[in-house]
Design an enzyme around this catalytic site. Structure first.
Site, mmCIF file in Angstrom:
data_model
loop_
_atom_site.group_PDB
_atom_site.id
_atom_site.type_symbol
_atom_site.label_atom_id
_atom_site.label_comp_id
_atom_site.label_asym_id
_atom_site.label_seq_id
_atom_site.Cartn_x
_atom_site.Cartn_y
_atom_site.Cartn_z
ATOM 1 N N GLY A 26 44.372 51.587 42.987
ATOM 2 C CA GLY A 26 43.165 51.242 43.975
ATOM 3 C C GLY A 26 43.465 51.809 45.380
ATOM 4 O O GLY A 26 44.801 51.932 45.427
ATOM 5 N N SER A 27 42.355 51.577 46.341
ATOM 6 C CA SER A 27 42.788 52.190 47.623
ATOM 7 C C SER A 27 43.803 51.376 48.383
ATOM 8 O O SER A 27 44.714 52.073 49.242
ATOM 9 C CB SER A 27 41.490 52.291 48.210
ATOM 10 O OG SER A 27 40.921 51.235 48.297
ATOM 11 N N GLY A 82 45.503 45.309 45.047
ATOM 12 C CA GLY A 82 44.372 44.760 45.674
ATOM 13 C C GLY A 82 43.803 43.850 44.782
ATOM 14 O O GLY A 82 44.510 43.417 43.919
ATOM 15 N N LYS A 94 40.268 40.980 39.464
ATOM 16 C CA LYS A 94 40.388 42.254 39.192
ATOM 17 C C LYS A 94 39.775 43.286 38.423
ATOM 18 O O LYS A 94 39.220 42.529 37.454
ATOM 19 C CB LYS A 94 41.978 42.443 39.496
ATOM 20 C CG LYS A 94 42.748 41.823 40.616
ATOM 21 C CD LYS A 94 44.362 42.091 40.493
ATOM 22 C CE LYS A 94 44.653 43.434 40.127
ATOM 23 N NZ LYS A 94 44.135 44.754 40.931
ATOM 24 N N GLY A 95 40.083 44.337 38.239
ATOM 25 C CA GLY A 95 39.607 45.224 37.095
ATOM 26 C C GLY A 95 38.341 45.854 37.174
ATOM 27 O O GLY A 95 37.609 46.334 36.445
ATOM 28 N N GLY A 97 38.493 48.728 38.456
ATOM 29 C CA GLY A 97 39.231 49.833 37.956
ATOM 30 C C GLY A 97 39.321 49.619 36.480
ATOM 31 O O GLY A 97 38.505 48.687 35.924
ATOM 32 N N GLU A 103 48.106 45.849 34.843
ATOM 33 C CA GLU A 103 48.075 45.026 36.185
ATOM 34 C C GLU A 103 48.647 43.767 35.856
ATOM 35 O O GLU A 103 49.327 43.113 36.762
ATOM 36 C CB GLU A 103 46.744 45.223 36.954
ATOM 37 C CG GLU A 103 46.430 46.608 37.614
ATOM 38 C CD GLU A 103 45.095 46.537 37.947
ATOM 39 O OE1 GLU A 103 44.456 45.434 37.989
ATOM 40 O OE2 GLU A 103 44.651 47.703 38.695
HETATM 41 C C1 5RP Z 1 41.982 47.943 40.047
HETATM 42 C C2 5RP Z 1 41.742 46.739 40.839
HETATM 43 C C3 5RP Z 1 41.913 47.123 42.383
HETATM 44 O O1 5RP Z 1 43.016 46.347 42.727
HETATM 45 C C4 5RP Z 1 40.767 46.390 42.906
HETATM 46 O O2 5RP Z 1 39.386 46.928 42.210
HETATM 47 C C5 5RP Z 1 40.457 46.453 44.497
HETATM 48 O O3 5RP Z 1 40.394 47.887 44.858
HETATM 49 P P1 5RP Z 1 40.681 48.435 46.340
HETATM 50 O O4 5RP Z 1 42.011 48.310 47.000
HETATM 51 O O5 5RP Z 1 40.309 49.872 46.171
HETATM 52 O O6 5RP Z 1 39.517 47.948 47.058
HETATM 53 O O7 5RP Z 1 41.902 45.603 40.441
HETATM 54 O O8 5RP Z 1 41.828 47.647 38.546
#
Ligand code: 5RP
Length: 226
Positions: A26-27, A82, A94-95, A97, A103
C-alpha cells in the site's frame, strides 16, 4: 515531507543492522520501503527484507534492497504495514488491497509489527468505514455468503478495478466484502471467520499490532497496547 513519509521514516529509523524486515503493501508501506532503501544505500544498513506482495517485492527490488523469499523465513524481527481502520485497542482492518494472506502471516510472525496510518483511519469499531474483506476459495463463495448471512453479515463479491469482472487475489481467490453492521464484536468476527470452511483469510487483525504510528499535521503520535 508529508505525514505519510514522516511516519514511514520514523519506522525506518528503528531498523538496525542484521534485522529481517517485512514489507507491507500500500502507499504507507511504499513510503517505508523508500525510507529503508535510503538508509541501506546512504548508511550501509545491512538488512534482509521479505515482501507481503508482488508489488512490494518489485518496489524493493527496484530500490536495491536485499530480499529473501517468504519460504526461507524462519524469523522476522520487524514488519511494517498500513491499515484501513484502527480502533483504540489496536484492532485493525486491512485488505482493501488483495494480499491479506501474506500480510497476516508476516504480521503474526513478526517480533514487532508497526502500523502506519493517518488520523482518518481511526475508528470506534471495525467496520465503521469499510466492510470486512474476506478472501474465499472461488468454489466456496456462495456457501460462505450463506454462512455469513446466518450470522448477520451481508456479503458482496468485490468487483475488479474497472468493474468488468471480479477482483482476484494474488493466490487466485475471490474477495467478499462483508458488512456486519454493529452486530458482532471484532473478536466475534475474527473467531467466527477463522473457523469458517472456505475462508482463506480475512481482514481483521487482532492482538497483532505492537504500535501504531499516526501522522497528524507534521507530528507522529503513537498508540500502544495498554
Ligand atoms: C493492503 C492493506 C493496506 O495496508 C491498507 O489498504 C492501507 O493502505 P494505504 O497505506 O495505501 O492507506 O491492507 O491490503
Amino acid at each position: 515531507m508529508n505525514d505519510k513519509e514522516r511516519v514511514a521514516k520514523k519506522a525506518a529509523m528503528e531498523v538496525s543492522s542484521g534485522m529481517v524486515v517485512g514489507l507491507g503493501t500500500g502507499s504507507s508501506a511504499d513510503c517505508f520501503i523508500e525510507a529503508l532503501a535510503q538508509r541501506h544505500h546512504e548508511e550501509g544498513l545491512v538488512v534482509q527484507t521479505v515482501a507481503s506482495s508482488i508489488v512490494s517485492m518489485q518496489k524493493a527490488q527496484r530500490l536495491g534492497l536485499p530480499m529473501m523469499a517468504i519460504e526461507h523465513l524462519n524469523k522476522l524481527d520487524y514488519y511494517v504495514d498500513g491499515a484501513d481502520e484502527v480502533t483504540d485497542d489496536l484492532v485493525l482492518s486491512k485488505g482493501q488491497g488483495a494480499d491479506l494472506v501474506r500480510e497476516k502471516i508476516l504480521a503474526t510472525a513478526a517480533d514487532k509489527f508497526i502500523v502506519l496510518i493517518d488520523e482518518s483511519k481511526r475508528v470506534r469499531q471495525i467496520g465503521d468505514r469499510f466492510p470486512v474483506p474476506v478472501e474465499v476459495i472461488p468454489f466456496s463463495w456462495q456457501l460462505v455468503v450463506k454462512a455469513l448471512q446466518g450470522i448477520g453479515g451481508q456479503a458482496v463479491l468485490r468487483p475488479n478495478a474497472n468493474n468488468s469482472g471480479l477482483a482476484v487475489t494474488s493466490y487466485g481467490n475471490l474477495v467478499l466484502d462483508v458488512d456486519f453492521g454493529s452486530l458482532l464484536t471484532a473478536e466475534q468476527i475474527d473467531t467466527t471467520l477463522n473457523a469458517m470452511p472456505g475462508v482463506i483469510e480475512h481482514g481483521v487483525f487482532r492482538d497483532l499490532a505492537s504500535v501504531i504510528y499516526i501522522g497528524i499535521d507534521g507530528v507522529v503520535e503513537e498508540l500502544k497496547r495498554l
